[in-house]
Design a protein around this motif. Structure first.
Motif, PDB file in Angstrom:
ATOM      1  N   PRO A   1      18.072  23.904 -51.835  1.00 58.13           N
ATOM      2  CA  PRO A   1      18.393  24.423 -53.208  1.00 58.13           C
ATOM      3  C   PRO A   1      18.592  25.690 -53.088  1.00 58.13           C
ATOM      4  CG  PRO A   1      16.081  23.915 -53.186  1.00 58.13           C
ATOM      5  CD  PRO A   1      16.582  23.208 -51.893  1.00 58.13           C
ATOM      6  N   ILE A   2      18.486  26.648 -52.019  1.00 63.52           N
ATOM      7  CA  ILE A   2      18.410  27.742 -51.775  1.00 63.52           C
ATOM      8  C   ILE A   2      19.785  28.127 -51.126  1.00 63.52           C
ATOM      9  CG2 ILE A   2      17.679  29.794 -50.459  1.00 63.52           C
ATOM     10  CD1 ILE A   2      14.725  28.755 -50.968  1.00 63.52           C
ATOM     11  N   LEU A   3      20.113  27.467 -50.088  1.00 66.07           N
ATOM     12  CA  LEU A   3      21.415  27.405 -49.110  1.00 66.07           C
ATOM     13  C   LEU A   3      22.439  26.768 -49.804  1.00 66.07           C
ATOM     14  CD1 LEU A   3      19.907  27.090 -45.567  1.00 66.07           C
ATOM     15  CD2 LEU A   3      20.379  29.345 -46.952  1.00 66.07           C
ATOM     16  N   LYS A   4      21.999  25.858 -50.795  1.00 66.58           N
ATOM     17  CA  LYS A   4      23.212  24.924 -51.639  1.00 66.58           C
ATOM     18  C   LYS A   4      24.000  24.157 -50.545  1.00 66.58           C
ATOM     19  CE  LYS A   4      23.300  28.010 -55.447  1.00 66.58           C
ATOM     20  NZ  LYS A   4      22.010  27.328 -56.259  1.00 66.58           N
ATOM     21  N   GLY A   5      23.062  23.651 -49.760  1.00 62.63           N
ATOM     22  CA  GLY A   5      24.189  22.815 -48.669  1.00 62.63           C
ATOM     23  C   GLY A   5      22.960  22.040 -47.943  1.00 62.63           C
ATOM     24  N   ARG A   6      23.468  21.159 -47.165  1.00 66.69           N
ATOM     25  CA  ARG A   6      22.596  20.097 -46.064  1.00 66.69           C
ATOM     26  C   ARG A   6      21.842  21.015 -45.144  1.00 66.69           C
ATOM     27  NH1 ARG A   6      20.725  15.647 -46.145  1.00 66.69           N
ATOM     28  NH2 ARG A   6      21.867  15.186 -48.334  1.00 66.69           N
ATOM     29  N   VAL A   7      20.588  20.668 -44.883  1.00 62.12           N
ATOM     30  CA  VAL A   7      19.778  21.387 -43.956  1.00 62.12           C
ATOM     31  C   VAL A   7      19.047  20.110 -43.079  1.00 62.12           C
ATOM     32  CG1 VAL A   7      17.776  22.718 -43.390  1.00 62.12           C
ATOM     33  CG2 VAL A   7      19.451  23.571 -45.272  1.00 62.12           C
ATOM     34  N   CYS A   8      19.178  20.150 -41.761  1.00 59.27           N
ATOM     35  CA  CYS A   8      18.423  19.274 -40.935  1.00 59.27           C
ATOM     36  C   CYS A   8      17.491  19.901 -39.897  1.00 59.27           C
ATOM     37  CB  CYS A   8      19.563  18.779 -40.296  1.00 59.27           C
ATOM     38  SG  CYS A   8      20.496  17.362 -40.947  1.00 59.27           S
ATOM     39  N   GLY A   9      16.318  19.517 -39.721  1.00 64.01           N
ATOM     40  CA  GLY A   9      15.382  20.008 -38.856  1.00 64.01           C
ATOM     41  C   GLY A   9      13.991  19.275 -38.742  1.00 64.01           C
ATOM     42  N   GLY A  10      13.304  19.729 -37.979  1.00 63.02           N
ATOM     43  CA  GLY A  10      11.756  19.195 -37.889  1.00 63.02           C
ATOM     44  C   GLY A  10      11.089  19.982 -36.848  1.00 63.02           C
ATOM     45  N   ASP A  11      10.010  19.220 -36.325  1.00 64.03           N
ATOM     46  CA  ASP A  11       8.939  19.816 -35.508  1.00 64.03           C
ATOM     47  C   ASP A  11       8.777  19.156 -34.281  1.00 64.03           C
ATOM     48  OD1 ASP A  11       8.457  21.453 -37.740  1.00 64.03           O
ATOM     49  OD2 ASP A  11       6.496  20.590 -37.952  1.00 64.03           O
ATOM     50  N   PHE A  12       8.854  19.856 -32.948  1.00 58.14           N
ATOM     51  CA  PHE A  12       8.694  19.257 -31.740  1.00 58.14           C
ATOM     52  C   PHE A  12       7.414  19.768 -31.100  1.00 58.14           C
ATOM     53  CE2 PHE A  12      13.083  19.280 -33.265  1.00 58.14           C
ATOM     54  CZ  PHE A  12      13.511  18.096 -32.982  1.00 58.14           C
ATOM     55  N   THR A  13       6.967  18.831 -30.029  1.00 60.62           N
ATOM     56  CA  THR A  13       5.967  19.551 -28.981  1.00 60.62           C
ATOM     57  C   THR A  13       6.073  19.151 -27.585  1.00 60.62           C
ATOM     58  OG1 THR A  13       4.679  17.428 -29.356  1.00 60.62           O
ATOM     59  CG2 THR A  13       4.266  19.099 -31.024  1.00 60.62           C
ATOM     60  N   THR A  14       5.422  20.041 -26.891  1.00 58.30           N
ATOM     61  CA  THR A  14       5.642  19.610 -25.304  1.00 58.30           C
ATOM     62  C   THR A  14       4.677  20.538 -24.747  1.00 58.30           C
ATOM     63  OG1 THR A  14       7.103  19.328 -23.361  1.00 58.30           O
ATOM     64  CG2 THR A  14       7.277  21.409 -24.597  1.00 58.30           C
ATOM     65  N   THR A  15       4.260  20.080 -23.216  1.00 59.47           N
ATOM     66  CA  THR A  15       3.486  20.817 -22.703  1.00 59.47           C
ATOM     67  C   THR A  15       4.130  21.105 -21.361  1.00 59.47           C
ATOM     68  OG1 THR A  15       1.411  20.021 -23.705  1.00 59.47           O
ATOM     69  CG2 THR A  15       1.316  20.995 -21.435  1.00 59.47           C
ATOM     70  N   ILE A  16       4.273  22.429 -20.850  1.00 56.66           N
ATOM     71  CA  ILE A  16       4.921  22.867 -19.676  1.00 56.66           C
ATOM     72  C   ILE A  16       3.880  23.441 -18.684  1.00 56.66           C
ATOM     73  CG2 ILE A  16       6.989  23.272 -20.829  1.00 56.66           C
ATOM     74  CD1 ILE A  16       6.630  26.252 -20.695  1.00 56.66           C
ATOM     75  N   ASP A  17       4.204  23.536 -17.280  1.00 58.86           N
ATOM     76  CA  ASP A  17       3.571  24.078 -16.300  1.00 58.86           C
ATOM     77  C   ASP A  17       4.213  25.341 -16.133  1.00 58.86           C
ATOM     78  OD1 ASP A  17       2.705  24.946 -14.024  1.00 58.86           O
ATOM     79  OD2 ASP A  17       2.632  23.187 -12.994  1.00 58.86           O
ATOM     80  N   ARG A  18       3.638  26.699 -16.571  1.00 55.45           N
ATOM     81  CA  ARG A  18       4.259  27.834 -16.669  1.00 55.45           C
ATOM     82  C   ARG A  18       4.620  28.344 -15.195  1.00 55.45           C
ATOM     83  NH1 ARG A  18      -0.031  32.154 -15.773  1.00 55.45           N
ATOM     84  NH2 ARG A  18      -1.996  31.153 -15.679  1.00 55.45           N
ATOM     85  N   THR A  19       3.992  27.758 -14.104  1.00 53.97           N
ATOM     86  CA  THR A  19       4.129  28.217 -12.796  1.00 53.97           C
ATOM     87  C   THR A  19       5.639  28.033 -12.367  1.00 53.97           C
ATOM     88  OG1 THR A  19       3.192  26.417 -11.624  1.00 53.97           O
ATOM     89  CG2 THR A  19       1.869  28.029 -12.144  1.00 53.97           C
ATOM     90  N   LYS A  20       6.045  26.773 -13.071  1.00 51.07           N
ATOM     91  CA  LYS A  20       7.599  26.388 -12.575  1.00 51.07           C
ATOM     92  C   LYS A  20       8.664  27.360 -12.952  1.00 51.07           C
ATOM     93  CE  LYS A  20       7.129  21.476 -12.841  1.00 51.07           C
ATOM     94  NZ  LYS A  20       7.456  20.127 -13.680  1.00 51.07           N
ATOM     95  N   TRP A  21       8.223  28.287 -13.902  1.00 50.01           N
ATOM     96  CA  TRP A  21       9.250  29.637 -14.360  1.00 50.01           C
ATOM     97  C   TRP A  21       8.640  30.786 -13.765  1.00 50.01           C
ATOM     98  CZ3 TRP A  21       8.136  25.253 -17.106  1.00 50.01           C
ATOM     99  CH2 TRP A  21       9.228  24.438 -17.493  1.00 50.01           C
ATOM    100  N   GLY A  22       7.862  30.694 -12.758  1.00 51.65           N
ATOM    101  CA  GLY A  22       7.336  31.939 -12.251  1.00 51.65           C
ATOM    102  C   GLY A  22       6.373  32.650 -12.967  1.00 51.65           C
ATOM    103  N   ILE A  23       5.574  32.240 -13.825  1.00 53.88           N
ATOM    104  CA  ILE A  23       4.424  32.772 -14.453  1.00 53.88           C
ATOM    105  C   ILE A  23       3.370  32.377 -13.966  1.00 53.88           C
ATOM    106  CG2 ILE A  23       3.512  33.445 -16.799  1.00 53.88           C
ATOM    107  CD1 ILE A  23       6.424  32.887 -17.827  1.00 53.88           C
ATOM    108  N   SER A  24       2.760  32.910 -12.955  1.00 54.17           N
ATOM    109  CA  SER A  24       1.433  32.216 -12.171  1.00 54.17           C
ATOM    110  C   SER A  24       0.273  33.253 -12.221  1.00 54.17           C
ATOM    111  CB  SER A  24       1.879  31.842 -10.770  1.00 54.17           C
ATOM    112  OG  SER A  24       2.345  33.199 -10.042  1.00 54.17           O
ATOM    113  N   LYS A  25       0.423  34.403 -13.075  1.00 55.06           N
ATOM    114  CA  LYS A  25      -0.636  35.362 -13.111  1.00 55.06           C
ATOM    115  C   LYS A  25      -1.926  34.609 -13.387  1.00 55.06           C
ATOM    116  CE  LYS A  25      -1.973  39.576 -13.278  1.00 55.06           C
ATOM    117  NZ  LYS A  25      -1.914  40.458 -11.956  1.00 55.06           N
ATOM    118  N   TYR A  26      -2.947  34.931 -12.725  1.00 60.73           N
ATOM    119  CA  TYR A  26      -4.405  34.448 -12.961  1.00 60.73           C
ATOM    120  C   TYR A  26      -4.807  33.203 -12.805  1.00 60.73           C
ATOM    121  CZ  TYR A  26      -4.697  39.158 -15.319  1.00 60.73           C
ATOM    122  OH  TYR A  26      -4.723  40.314 -15.680  1.00 60.73           O
ATOM    123  N   THR A  27      -3.659  32.009 -12.348  1.00 61.11           N
ATOM    124  CA  THR A  27      -4.243  30.723 -11.840  1.00 61.11           C
ATOM    125  C   THR A  27      -5.066  30.620 -10.727  1.00 61.11           C
ATOM    126  OG1 THR A  27      -2.068  30.881 -10.538  1.00 61.11           O
ATOM    127  CG2 THR A  27      -1.759  30.002 -12.807  1.00 61.11           C
TER     128      THR A  27
END
Length: 207
Positions: free
Chosen positions: A162-188
């Motif tokens: 009703p605000i944009l006066k048009g169709r809107v699509c979307g949703g919620d998603f979840t995942t778990t990643i291993d940060r070290t794969k992207w070079g973030i290994s501080k304190y591991t």
């Protein structure tokens, strides 16, 4: 009553009714399609993260004002999404902690000001009568490195805004990643987990 008169009465009273019934039948055969391209709404798109803090509390934060494009066809059961995540929008509620996470030890936002997600395949419910999105595979580019991730859809829907006066699509998603794969290994090495839980929320308005 003559047969001619009866014929004229039938044409007068029943022909409009027949036309109406045919029109109704035609309308019932029309299938509404929401296949379209949608623009990500930055005010309703974010990526929030949570990571265990040495087995005690959980550190949380988020990135906001995402942009990008969504292509979605529920009838054909196809979709595609491209997200741009501005790293300087990082907020944890603690300014000092924000500065640490933005540094070279973690996200290094001066060198890598944006992260990207591009989907490679969408999965829908096995029920042929439904077009429910259940999973999205894709690639996450973070700190200049790209690795595959799988997003689980906890919900996905389209509605008339009703605000944009048009169709809107979307949703919620979840995942778990291993940060070290992207070079973030501080304190591991000190025992801080490499696993990071991500929650992604998106809404996109039809172009």
């Amino acid at each position: 009553m003559t047969s001619l008169l009866r014929h004229q009465m039938f044409k007068t009273y029943y022909k409009p009714l027949s036309a109406l019934l045919l029109a109704a039948a035609g309308m019932s055969s029309i299938t509404i399609s929401y296949a379209a391209t949608y623009s990500i709404d930055p005010t309703h798109a974010n990526v929030r993260f949570a990571i265990d803090h040495f087995g005690t509390s959980t550190n949380t934060g988020g990135f906001y004002n995402l942009t990008g494009q969504l292509d979605y066809d529920p009838q054909a059961k196809t979709g595609n999404i491209a997200l741009i995540i501005p790293m300087n929008t990082l907020v944890t509620g603690n300014t000092a902690f924000d500065i640490v996470l933005k540094s070279e030890d973690f996200f290094d936002i001066e060198k890598y000001p944006a992260a990207y997600f591009n989907s490679s395949k969408w999965y829908f419910s096995d029920d042929s009568s439904e077009s429910e999105v259940v999973r999205v595979d894709g690639n996450l580019t973070l700190r200049g490195q790209t690795h595959p991730v799988t997003l689980i859809a906890t919900k996905f829907n389209c509605y008339l805004s009703p605000i944009l006066k048009g169709r809107v699509c979307g949703g919620d998603f979840t995942t778990t990643i291993d940060r070290t794969k992207w070079g973030i290994s501080k304190y591991t090495l000190l025992g801080m987990t490499e696993k990071v839980d991500l929650n992604i929320q998106i809404e996109a308005a039809k172009q």
